[in-house]
Design an enzyme around this catalytic site. Structure first.
Site, PDB file in Angstrom:
ATOM      1  N   HIS A 115     -12.480 -16.275 -55.292  1.00  0.00           N
ATOM      2  CA  HIS A 115     -13.401 -17.371 -55.605  1.00  0.00           C
ATOM      3  C   HIS A 115     -12.784 -18.646 -55.023  1.00  0.00           C
ATOM      4  O   HIS A 115     -11.562 -18.814 -55.076  1.00  0.00           O
ATOM      5  CB  HIS A 115     -13.530 -17.630 -57.098  1.00  0.00           C
ATOM      6  CG  HIS A 115     -13.949 -16.475 -57.945  1.00  0.00           C
ATOM      7  ND1 HIS A 115     -13.069 -15.548 -58.423  1.00  0.00           N
ATOM      8  CD2 HIS A 115     -15.164 -16.142 -58.440  1.00  0.00           C
ATOM      9  CE1 HIS A 115     -13.722 -14.663 -59.182  1.00  0.00           C
ATOM     10  NE2 HIS A 115     -14.990 -14.998 -59.207  1.00  0.00           N
TER      11      HIS A 115
ATOM     12  N   ASP B  77     -10.139 -20.185 -57.186  1.00  0.00           N
ATOM     13  CA  ASP B  77      -8.916 -19.412 -57.445  1.00  0.00           C
ATOM     14  C   ASP B  77      -7.780 -19.881 -56.559  1.00  0.00           C
ATOM     15  O   ASP B  77      -6.623 -19.828 -56.947  1.00  0.00           O
ATOM     16  CB  ASP B  77      -9.048 -17.920 -57.047  1.00  0.00           C
ATOM     17  CG  ASP B  77     -10.132 -17.168 -57.765  1.00  0.00           C
ATOM     18  OD1 ASP B  77     -10.557 -17.614 -58.833  1.00  0.00           O
ATOM     19  OD2 ASP B  77     -10.541 -16.109 -57.231  1.00  0.00           O
TER      20      ASP B  77
HETATM   21  C1  XLS Z   1     -16.561 -10.903 -63.844  1.00  0.00           C
HETATM   22  C2  XLS Z   1     -16.886 -10.530 -62.477  1.00  0.00           C
HETATM   23  C3  XLS Z   1     -16.254 -11.412 -61.426  1.00  0.00           C
HETATM   24  C4  XLS Z   1     -16.898 -11.183 -60.092  1.00  0.00           C
HETATM   25  C5  XLS Z   1     -16.645 -12.257 -59.103  1.00  0.00           C
HETATM   26  O1  XLS Z   1     -16.742 -10.150 -64.782  1.00  0.00           O
HETATM   27  O2  XLS Z   1     -16.535  -9.200 -62.291  1.00  0.00           O
HETATM   28  O3  XLS Z   1     -14.876 -11.206 -61.380  1.00  0.00           O
HETATM   29  O4  XLS Z   1     -16.500  -9.979 -59.537  1.00  0.00           O
HETATM   30  O5  XLS Z   1     -17.130 -13.487 -59.526  1.00  0.00           O
END
Ligand code: XLS
Ligand code: NI
Ligand code: NI
Length: 436
Positions: free
Chosen positions: A101, A104
């Site tokens: 993300h 991140d």
């Molecule tokens: C959360 C989601 C997230 C997505 C990406 O539960 O799995 O991690 O994969 O935003």
């Protein structure tokens, strides 16, 4: 260059008899499975957010993880160390991809402009790392759920300033994904839903979300991003209800807003569990509709009702997943992203490596079992036979939509010998077990 994880070696393949925790027992990227190598079948990816940022916190306790960058205070320096750590670890583990993300990987700023500036710095650093390491980007995404402004949603927020901010943020995340040659771009609507219907106009929220995604499709075209756009279903958590609840609800939504050709799905095992489905169900539904794009590989705990994001070690589960993927002819630009985190008591860097190895070995076994099942038509022969009545006669006419209720009534009205066969569920379950 000084290693960030000096205690993690390049992970060797030692075979099933090995007792070395830092060796593959089954995963061997060069081994042929059917018409492709294991490495080609299993396009693994590391999730930056869990592996680099996860600290083992839960609502009852603070960070447990011990990491090489503990004590680094400068946020940009920290971001660089972790990014280099990711490239080093993926390379040692022979994981070809990573996912992130926007927020991140680089610290946020007070305005979107400041966030973008920090992100740009890290993106240029990633391009430098591309020179030294083979790891590439499976998908990028925008983080539209952490900060207070997103408490009511992003594309579904009742507040247009938030909708606009989210649009600007996704615009930048798509540009960055393109710049890093990302093969896909993911939308996960963490807060695109509601906490209570007492304050919610569902009509406005759904229309706005459809329009938001339409603008994303247009922008991808505008900048020449040719990667696959993906939506990740999840029914709840963090919100009480998320609109992208499961594969079926997204399929209906995409069709209503004429988006079904532009998107595929990124399906996560633990989210299927939360939706009250099996992962096979979600994958088979998406495959049947031609929208199976990618997989977030993890597993939940059947006894816990939340997104525990555990590493996938259940071979029955990985077999079912790989069977669907093989029937889909592979995932194409998609992959198997370990959207998974080590348990709170697994706090060492060796645990990070061992967890990925465990997941990769479980998928290697699942792939081999699924390939054998497919090749020997262990299940498909029975399924074909079960529906064989539709190949000719009245069945063929039904499939060709050449009947009316009156025709069908005439066909059955005097028939006294209507036959059906056994579903043989228990036998088929035992057949699957012979491959595992
Ligand atoms: C959360 C989601 C997230 C997505 C990406 O539960 O799995 O991690 O994969 O935003
Ligand atoms: Ni996910
Ligand atoms: Ni998840």
């Amino acid at each position: 260059m000084k290693e960030i994880f000096p205690t993690i070696p390049s992970i060797p393949h030692e075979g099933p008899d090995s007792k070395n925790p830092l060796a593959f027992k089954y995963f061997d990227p060069n081994k042929n499975v059917g018409d492709k190598s294991m490495g080609e079948h299993l396009r693994f990816s590391m999730a930056y957010w869990h592996t680099m940022n996860g600290g083992g916190t839960d609502p009852f306790g603070t960070v447990t993880a011990v990491r090489p960058w503990d004590g680094v205070r400068d946020p940009m320096e920290l971001a660089r160390i972790k990014m280099r750590g990711l490239f080093e670890l993926t390379t040692k583990l022979q994981i070809p991809f990573f996912c992130f993300h926007d927020r991140d990987v680089a610290p946020a700023g007070d305005t979107l402009r400041e966030c973008n500036r920090n992100l740009d710095e890290i993106v240029s650093y990633v391009k430098e790392l591309y020179q030294d390491y083979p790891t590439r980007l499976l998908w990028g995404t925008a983080q539209l759920f952490w900060f207070p402004k997103f408490m009511h949603g992003a594309g579904t927020s009742p507040y247009p300033d938030v909708f606009a901010y989210a649009a600007g943020q996704v615009k930048k995340a798509m540009e960055v994904t393109k710049e890093l040659d990302g093969e896909n771009y993911v939308f996960w609507g963490g807060r695109e839903g509601y906490e209570t219907l007492l304050n919610t106009d569902m009509g406005i929220e759904l229309d706005n979300l459809g329009y938001f995604l339409r603008m994303a499709v247009d922008y991808a075209k505008e900048i020449g991003f040719t990667g696959q756009l993906l939506i990740e279903p999840k029914p709840k958590e963090p919100t009480k209800h998320q609109y992208d609840a499961d594969a079926g609800s997204i399929w209906g939504f995409l069709q209503e807003y004429n988006l079904e050709k532009a998107f595929k799905l990124n399906i996560e095992t633990n989210h299927a569990t939360l939706a009250g489905h099996t992962m096979q169900h979600e994958l088979q539904f998406a495959r049947t509709k031609g929208i199976l794009g990618s997989v977030d590989a993890n597993q939940g705990d059947e006894l816990l009702g939340w997104d525990t994001d555990q590493f996938p070690t259940n071979i029955y589960g990985t077999t079912a997943i790989m069977y669907q993927i093989l029937l889909n002819g592979g995932l194409h630009t998609g992959g198997l992203n370990f959207d998974a985190k080590v348990r709170r008591p697994s706090f060492t860097v060796e645990d990070l490596a061992a967890a990925h190895i465990a997941g990769m070995d479980a998928f290697a076994r699942g792939l081999e079992a699924a390939q054998a099942m497919k090749k020997e038509r262990a299940l498909s022969a029975f399924v074909d036979e079960r529906y064989a009545g539709y190949n000719d006669g009245i069945g063929r006419k039904i499939r060709d939509k050449q009947t009316s209720f009156a025709d069908l009534e005439a066909y059955v009205i005097d028939k006294s010998d209507i036959q059906v066969g056994s579903g043989k569920q228990e036998y088929l379950e035992s057949v699957v077990n012979t491959y595992i």
